[in-house]
Design a protein around this motif. Sequence first.
Motif: not given
Length: 423
Positions: A22-24, A26-42, A57-58
């Motif tokens: 999972f590319d953290i 890349e997910a941060i850069d693509a997210a809209s302001p206020g979004e919640v990013i769920h990070i898979p275990a790893g 949120l990990g």
Amino acid sequence: MKKIGLALLFFLFMSPIVYAEFDIQEAIDAASPGEVIHIPAGHYQGNFVVTKPLTLLGEEGTEFISKNNDPALRIENTATISISNVELSGKSKAIVASNVDGLELSNIYIKDAYTGVHIQRSKNIHIHDIQVTGSEGHYAEKGNGIAIYKSEDILIENNLIEQMQDGIYVEEVNSIVVQHNNVTQSRYATHFMYTRDAKAFFNNYLSNVTGFMVMMTTGILLENNTVENHSDYNGYGMLLYDVQRASIAKNIIKNNRTGLALQKSSMIQIDTNNFQMNQTAVEGTKVSNNTKASNNSFTGNILTARSDQLGFQLQSNYYDDYTGIDIEGNGYGDVPYVAMSSFGQWMVRQPVYQYFVASPSVVLLTTLDQQINKTESRVLVDHTPRLVTEHEIENNKLNVIQTLAGLLLLVGSLWLWKRGITK
């Protein structure tokens, strides 16, 4: 056979870490302001940067590993950030936040980093339920567990910090609350510098060099904390240097080389604390004459108080070595308590003298000191020493319900006894 052995050794000493796909960033850069990013275990190796309002949120088992000497996670020039449920490690700083308005860090475990959390030029910060564990080694080779610089409106609570230089370091901060934290085996558990409006409640600081180190700070409240076992040669439960307006109340200060030391400070109120088994309970140097220690309990300390000629006031404290009586029955001794002790002054300068405590010559010297200094009216003489502790006073209070129940039981027993005789 030799090849098989070498292969086994290879797999044994190879790193067991397998990095997640999972590319953290890349997910941060693509997210809209206020979004919640769920990070898979790893396990994720990198130096991740957040510059927009987000929640990271990990899942359980999520770990960020710094790729080089840069922070594992950097947050800057943004607002409303929340990070939780991650583990971080790295050679330098684990988390760095700069110019952030609104940051919450929670349920984070940081290990083997030089500094755990580093906050600068930010406000509205809440750090809670994180654990920072440093590596073995001397304090000079480590950074701080949580460090806050040039910020305001900070709340640090329910954290566990061990084996760092300073557990919580605070410099040039306006309005901060530090509460319910545990800090052990560090240099200073909490270190306030050039700070205004600081409060510390219900912290447990055990076996550091010093519990609270407060320097060049104005307006501080230390209440209901426990500082224990700071017995190093330079160990203090609390040390205040160049501090104005401080209230130190309801703390347990126990088993320290010096329980509380005041240096070059003014307007300090020391009230209802429990000083137990310190080598020196209270020590004052160049403190103003408006500094007062009142309603405290001193038990089992080798030396109750020492000061230079300026001194500080003692009023209505309890001393377990007070030998006076209370003819008037008002709870206060009829003769003053004299804390001044020549032997105590020598012992502070030469700690090895403590082995002569309670020897006949020291007892005689202390008795002479007390007789000579009873006429002293200003320094280290308590003219109203209490004969019972606050705890004993509480126990001696009349319990109305228990009293009425006892009377009813007594009257009932007498009635039954009389009835039995009549029959």
